[in-house]
Design a protein around this motif. Structure first.
Motif, PDB file in Angstrom:
ATOM      1  N   PHE A  68       6.770   8.341  12.897  1.00  0.00           N
ATOM      2  CA  PHE A  68       5.908   9.503  13.147  1.00  0.00           C
ATOM      3  C   PHE A  68       6.357  10.135  14.457  1.00  0.00           C
ATOM      4  O   PHE A  68       6.495   9.441  15.466  1.00  0.00           O
ATOM      5  CB  PHE A  68       4.438   9.095  13.250  1.00  0.00           C
ATOM      6  CG  PHE A  68       3.839   8.688  11.936  1.00  0.00           C
ATOM      7  CD1 PHE A  68       3.230   9.641  11.123  1.00  0.00           C
ATOM      8  CD2 PHE A  68       3.899   7.372  11.502  1.00  0.00           C
ATOM      9  CE1 PHE A  68       2.683   9.278   9.892  1.00  0.00           C
ATOM     10  CE2 PHE A  68       3.363   6.994  10.277  1.00  0.00           C
ATOM     11  CZ  PHE A  68       2.755   7.952   9.470  1.00  0.00           C
ATOM     12  N   ASN A  69       6.566  11.438  14.413  1.00  0.00           N
ATOM     13  CA  ASN A  69       6.990  12.145  15.622  1.00  0.00           C
ATOM     14  C   ASN A  69       5.910  13.138  16.041  1.00  0.00           C
ATOM     15  O   ASN A  69       5.274  13.777  15.200  1.00  0.00           O
ATOM     16  CB  ASN A  69       8.306  12.894  15.326  1.00  0.00           C
ATOM     17  CG  ASN A  69       8.699  13.845  16.445  1.00  0.00           C
ATOM     18  OD1 ASN A  69       8.208  14.967  16.530  1.00  0.00           O
ATOM     19  ND2 ASN A  69       9.570  13.399  17.322  1.00  0.00           N
ATOM     20  N   GLY A  70       5.726  13.241  17.354  1.00  0.00           N
ATOM     21  CA  GLY A  70       4.761  14.224  17.851  1.00  0.00           C
ATOM     22  C   GLY A  70       4.985  14.523  19.309  1.00  0.00           C
ATOM     23  O   GLY A  70       5.867  13.948  19.948  1.00  0.00           O
ATOM     24  N   HIS A  71       4.163  15.432  19.842  1.00  0.00           N
ATOM     25  CA  HIS A  71       4.261  15.743  21.270  1.00  0.00           C
ATOM     26  C   HIS A  71       2.876  15.736  21.900  1.00  0.00           C
ATOM     27  O   HIS A  71       1.886  16.115  21.263  1.00  0.00           O
ATOM     28  CB  HIS A  71       4.963  17.086  21.503  1.00  0.00           C
ATOM     29  CG  HIS A  71       4.290  18.281  20.906  1.00  0.00           C
ATOM     30  ND1 HIS A  71       3.350  19.017  21.578  1.00  0.00           N
ATOM     31  CD2 HIS A  71       4.427  18.881  19.693  1.00  0.00           C
ATOM     32  CE1 HIS A  71       2.946  20.031  20.815  1.00  0.00           C
ATOM     33  NE2 HIS A  71       3.576  19.965  19.659  1.00  0.00           N
ATOM     34  N   VAL A  72       2.849  15.306  23.179  1.00  0.00           N
ATOM     35  CA  VAL A  72       1.580  15.290  23.907  1.00  0.00           C
ATOM     36  C   VAL A  72       1.477  16.471  24.868  1.00  0.00           C
ATOM     37  O   VAL A  72       0.428  16.689  25.470  1.00  0.00           O
ATOM     38  CB  VAL A  72       1.386  13.976  24.706  1.00  0.00           C
ATOM     39  CG1 VAL A  72       1.170  12.808  23.773  1.00  0.00           C
ATOM     40  CG2 VAL A  72       2.567  13.725  25.641  1.00  0.00           C
ATOM     41  N   MET A 132       7.117   8.042  17.851  1.00  0.00           N
ATOM     42  CA  MET A 132       7.886   8.617  18.966  1.00  0.00           C
ATOM     43  C   MET A 132       7.210   9.885  19.459  1.00  0.00           C
ATOM     44  O   MET A 132       6.871  10.764  18.683  1.00  0.00           O
ATOM     45  CB  MET A 132       9.337   8.861  18.569  1.00  0.00           C
ATOM     46  CG  MET A 132       9.580   9.462  17.224  1.00  0.00           C
ATOM     47  SD  MET A 132      11.286  10.022  17.088  1.00  0.00           S
ATOM     48  CE  MET A 132      11.651   9.658  15.382  1.00  0.00           C
ATOM     49  N   LEU A 133       7.012   9.905  20.776  1.00  0.00           N
ATOM     50  CA  LEU A 133       6.266  11.016  21.372  1.00  0.00           C
ATOM     51  C   LEU A 133       7.008  11.570  22.579  1.00  0.00           C
ATOM     52  O   LEU A 133       7.581  10.821  23.363  1.00  0.00           O
ATOM     53  CB  LEU A 133       4.892  10.524  21.843  1.00  0.00           C
ATOM     54  CG  LEU A 133       3.928  10.029  20.769  1.00  0.00           C
ATOM     55  CD1 LEU A 133       2.695   9.439  21.428  1.00  0.00           C
ATOM     56  CD2 LEU A 133       3.540  11.159  19.830  1.00  0.00           C
ATOM     57  N   GLY A 165       3.912  15.472  12.919  1.00  0.00           N
ATOM     58  CA  GLY A 165       2.488  15.796  12.739  1.00  0.00           C
ATOM     59  C   GLY A 165       2.072  17.179  13.196  1.00  0.00           C
ATOM     60  O   GLY A 165       0.913  17.393  13.558  1.00  0.00           O
ATOM     61  N   GLU A 166       2.991  18.140  13.185  1.00  0.00           N
ATOM     62  CA  GLU A 166       2.640  19.511  13.599  1.00  0.00           C
ATOM     63  C   GLU A 166       1.591  20.102  12.651  1.00  0.00           C
ATOM     64  O   GLU A 166       1.530  19.730  11.479  1.00  0.00           O
ATOM     65  CB  GLU A 166       3.890  20.410  13.564  1.00  0.00           C
ATOM     66  CG  GLU A 166       4.908  20.128  14.647  1.00  0.00           C
ATOM     67  CD  GLU A 166       4.481  20.622  16.027  1.00  0.00           C
ATOM     68  OE1 GLU A 166       3.437  21.294  16.144  1.00  0.00           O
ATOM     69  OE2 GLU A 166       5.199  20.293  16.992  1.00  0.00           O
TER      70      GLU A 166
END
Ligand SMILES: [Zn+2]
Length: 387
Positions: A68-72, A132-133, A165-166
């Protein structure tokens, strides 16, 4: 203690002031949360940007890994007066959670963290899960997911498929999955003319008029009419500037900006050649000095419908009863980097308020999203890799 409630976890994540490229302390927090669920976590810094790679694996060996990829990080909240509740408050009112990142995309990060946690506890998983973030997605994205992918390569970490997860849903959670994205090319047009008095136009060369003529040539060029997976490519003009403050002066220079959103009929290099030909022809026929410079932000890509999108569609259908549309519309995301390494699709919340003041999402949707991701993990785990 791991925060099991995805709404409370989303609220907590929103309270970190993580305007790109700052993570505001959020990644340390996520690391401590994931440590509670026996993820092994690597928090590393690339050019002052913090990135996190976390892996959970079953006790025995594992055959495959879902990431799972995302950004904080979040875009700047802008004028605080525009916000009904604080931009970093995570206020919950009338079934909605408010704050920068509520949609894009801290709630989805909370949803996949909780989904992974529940799946690990409840199912006897044979697959490994990676989270991964980054805190560098909303800016130039140079030291974020790209750096994580380099790190993965260097450390020979195995990943088979990836979910970003956009926010991809359009009107209702579950109505849209993104299986690809259009490419994006930015162009800046420079035109040099000859300054003069507006009363004596014959003595001047007007770069504004030249550039308008050139832009209308560019704009009228039919790029294509789309294909099975993509809509038509389109070129859009975003600014024309001269820095000229006087209405009686013909300026000496003019600058314009455009952007091309293009499908897989083109690579950035094809478009540059095409525009080069148009500008050369224009320059010689109109005795102009037009020059174009480019900034590429990624070619288009497509993960053809199949294994990954089928599992996600089935999971969405089970939880929401909706059959999602497979789309390639909208802006770019870090999936453009990931697709070079693994099949990737994107699925997340309804994106209607992202990047706006009072960004918010339904708390109910965060729980549903968690349930969809959890169902996805279960289904993914049960399917063999070759399917
Ligand atoms: Zn985002």
């Amino acid at each position: 203690m791991f925060v099991n409630d995805p709404i409370l976890l989303a609220k907590k994540l929103i309270t970190f002031q993580s305007v790109t490229p700052e993570d505001g302390g959020s990644l340390e927090y996520v690391r401590s949360q994931l440590n509670n669920r026996k993820f092994s976590c690597n928090l590393f810094v690339e050019n002052n940007v913090k990135n996190l790679f976390a892996r959970w694996k079953p006790e025995k060996t594992y055959e495959k890994t879902i990431a799972f990829n995302g950004h904080v990080d979040v875009v700047h909240p802008g004028d605080p007066k525009q916000w009904k509740y604080g931009a970093f408050s995570g206020e919950i009112k009338s079934g909605r959670i408010f704050g920068r990142g509520a949609v894009d995309m801290k709630s989805a990060v909370a949803a996949f963290m909780c989904a992974a946690s529940e799946a690990i506890l409840e199912y006897d998983l044979k697959s490994s899960i990676v989270i991964m973030l980054t805190s560098d997605e909303e800016g130039k994205a140079e030291f974020g997911t790209r750096a994580i992918l380099d790190w993965i390569k260097k450390n020979k970490e195995q990943i088979n498929h990836c979910i970003v997860g956009e926010p991809t849903s359009s009107d209702k959670l579950g109505d849209t999955i993104k299986i690809g994205r259009r490419g994006s090319l930015n162009g800046t047009v420079y035109c040099i003319g000859k300054q003069g008095h507006v009363a004596y136009p014959e003595k001047a060369i007007n770069p504004v008029e030249k550039i308008i003529e050139f832009l209308s040539k560019l704009k009228s060029y039919q790029l294509d009419s789309g294909n099975d997976f993509f809509g038509p490519s389109s070129l859009n003009i975003s600014s024309v500037e001269t820095n000229n403050l006087s209405s009686n002066v013909i300026p000496g220079e003019c600058e314009a900006k455009f952007n091309v959103r293009y499908n897989d009929n083109y690579k950035a290099s094809d478009l540059k050649n095409l525009i080069k030909n148009i500008s050369q022809e224009f320059n010689s026929s109109s005795k102009s000095k037009i020059r174009v410079e480019y900034r590429e932000s990624g070619d288009s890509f497509i993960t053809k419908p199949g294994h990954l999108s089928n599992i996600m569609s089935e999971s969405i259908k089970k939880i929401t009863k909706l059959t999602p549309k497979l789309s390639t519309g909208g802006g770019t995301s870090d999936a453009r980097f990931i697709q070079k390494f693994y099949p990737v699709i994107e699925f997340g919340l309804v994106g209607d308020t992202m990047h706006q003041a009072n960004e918010n999402t339904k708390t109910k949707d965060i729980v549903l999203l968690k349930n969809i991701y959890k169902e996805f993990i279960r289904n993914y785990d049960q399917q063999s890799l070759n399917e």
